[in-house]
Structures are given as C-alpha cells and as structure tokens.
Design a protein around this motif. Structure first.
Motif, PDB file in Angstrom:
ATOM      1  N   GLU A  52       0.765  -1.050   0.175  1.00 58.12           N
ATOM      2  CA  GLU A  52       0.191  -0.009  -0.052  1.00 58.12           C
ATOM      3  C   GLU A  52       0.909   1.150  -0.250  1.00 58.12           C
ATOM      4  N   SER A  53       1.925   1.358   1.083  1.00 55.82           N
ATOM      5  CA  SER A  53       2.961   2.471   0.788  1.00 55.82           C
ATOM      6  C   SER A  53       3.458   2.593  -0.553  1.00 55.82           C
ATOM      7  N   LEU A  54       3.928   1.347  -1.225  1.00 59.87           N
ATOM      8  CA  LEU A  54       4.647   1.661  -2.586  1.00 59.87           C
ATOM      9  C   LEU A  54       3.562   2.197  -3.367  1.00 59.87           C
ATOM     10  N   GLN A  55       2.407   1.737  -3.446  1.00 64.67           N
ATOM     11  CA  GLN A  55       1.386   2.115  -4.337  1.00 64.67           C
ATOM     12  C   GLN A  55       1.094   3.671  -4.226  1.00 64.67           C
ATOM     13  N   GLN A  56       1.157   4.120  -3.086  1.00 66.44           N
ATOM     14  CA  GLN A  56       0.972   5.503  -2.708  1.00 66.44           C
ATOM     15  C   GLN A  56       1.972   6.471  -3.318  1.00 66.44           C
ATOM     16  N   SER A  57       3.250   5.836  -3.194  1.00 65.85           N
ATOM     17  CA  SER A  57       4.455   6.342  -3.461  1.00 65.85           C
ATOM     18  C   SER A  57       4.394   6.711  -5.119  1.00 65.85           C
ATOM     19  N   VAL A  58       4.157   5.468  -5.702  1.00 67.77           N
ATOM     20  CA  VAL A  58       3.876   5.474  -7.203  1.00 67.77           C
ATOM     21  C   VAL A  58       2.661   6.614  -7.803  1.00 67.77           C
ATOM     22  N   ASN A  59       1.640   6.570  -7.151  1.00 64.93           N
ATOM     23  CA  ASN A  59       0.480   7.526  -7.351  1.00 64.93           C
ATOM     24  C   ASN A  59       1.181   9.034  -7.085  1.00 64.93           C
TER      25      ASN A  59
ATOM     26  N   LEU B 152       4.297  10.070  -7.480  1.00 63.70           N
ATOM     27  CA  LEU B 152       5.256  10.312  -8.301  1.00 63.70           C
ATOM     28  C   LEU B 152       4.522  10.619  -9.583  1.00 63.70           C
ATOM     29  N   GLN B 153       3.533   9.460 -10.017  1.00 63.82           N
ATOM     30  CA  GLN B 153       2.811   9.975 -11.232  1.00 63.82           C
ATOM     31  C   GLN B 153       2.309  11.151 -11.387  1.00 63.82           C
ATOM     32  N   ASP B 154       1.703  11.755 -10.372  1.00 62.56           N
ATOM     33  CA  ASP B 154       1.102  12.927 -10.223  1.00 62.56           C
ATOM     34  C   ASP B 154       2.095  14.107 -10.530  1.00 62.56           C
ATOM     35  N   GLU B 155       3.036  13.931  -9.847  1.00 60.80           N
ATOM     36  CA  GLU B 155       4.371  14.876 -10.062  1.00 60.80           C
ATOM     37  C   GLU B 155       4.871  14.845 -11.336  1.00 60.80           C
ATOM     38  N   ASN B 156       4.942  13.665 -11.985  1.00 57.49           N
ATOM     39  CA  ASN B 156       5.581  13.493 -13.191  1.00 57.49           C
ATOM     40  C   ASN B 156       4.628  14.348 -14.138  1.00 57.49           C
ATOM     41  N   THR B 157       3.129  14.117 -14.026  1.00 56.91           N
ATOM     42  CA  THR B 157       1.986  14.941 -15.012  1.00 56.91           C
ATOM     43  C   THR B 157       2.395  16.361 -14.886  1.00 56.91           C
ATOM     44  N   LYS B 158       2.448  16.768 -13.571  1.00 59.51           N
ATOM     45  CA  LYS B 158       2.506  18.197 -13.343  1.00 59.51           C
ATOM     46  C   LYS B 158       3.846  18.965 -13.992  1.00 59.51           C
ATOM     47  N   LEU B 159       4.957  18.026 -13.637  1.00 64.15           N
ATOM     48  CA  LEU B 159       6.315  18.660 -14.453  1.00 64.15           C
ATOM     49  C   LEU B 159       6.125  18.583 -15.864  1.00 64.15           C
TER      50      LEU B 159
END
Length: 80
Positions: free
Chosen positions: A18-25, A27-34
């Motif tokens: 669950e922690s890894l999935q939250q981290s992935v989500n 990072l994906q949001d941050e990647n989209t914003k960047l």
C-alpha cells in the motif's frame, strides 16, 4: 506461534504494498505536473524534444515485467 508470525508478515507485506502504491501515485502526479510545466514554459518543439529524451530513459526499476515484480515481492526472503 507460526500462525501469528505469518499473520504479522502478511500485514507488513500489505502495508508495504500500500505504501509503495501510494508512492507510485504521488510520483505519477508529480510527473504529470512537471510535464505540463515543461509544455507551458517551452516552445512545443523544444518541449517535445526534451520529453521524448526523458521518456527514453524510463525503464523498469526492479523488474522487466509485472509478473517478475510480483514474484520478487512475493519472495518470502525480502526484509522489511
């Protein structure tokens, strides 16, 4: 005693996943914003060239496919 240990191990594994999935989500949001910021601050040609260069380096981090990643995470020898 063994049952209790197995239960604790399952709980730790669930928490880890669950922690890894939250981290992935996150990072994906941050990647989209960047990516959006790059597109808004550069010309379309420059942005596309930069983003395509960055995308070429996006390989899997621990496994070449999802079944290998699952097998690695299911390995009972991983330590928390």
């Amino acid at each position: 005693r063994n049952r209790e240990h197995a239960k604790r191990s399952r709980v730790r594994k669930k928490f880890l996943l669950e922690s890894l999935q939250q981290s992935v989500n996150t990072l994906q949001d941050e990647n989209t914003k960047l990516r959006a910021a790059i597109k808004s601050h550069m010309s379309p040609d420059q942005a596309e060239a930069l983003l395509s260069t960055c995308s070429q380096n996006n390989g899997p981090l621990i496994a070449s496919n999802s079944s290998d990643a699952t097998r690695i995470l299911d390995d009972p020898d991983y330590s928390l």
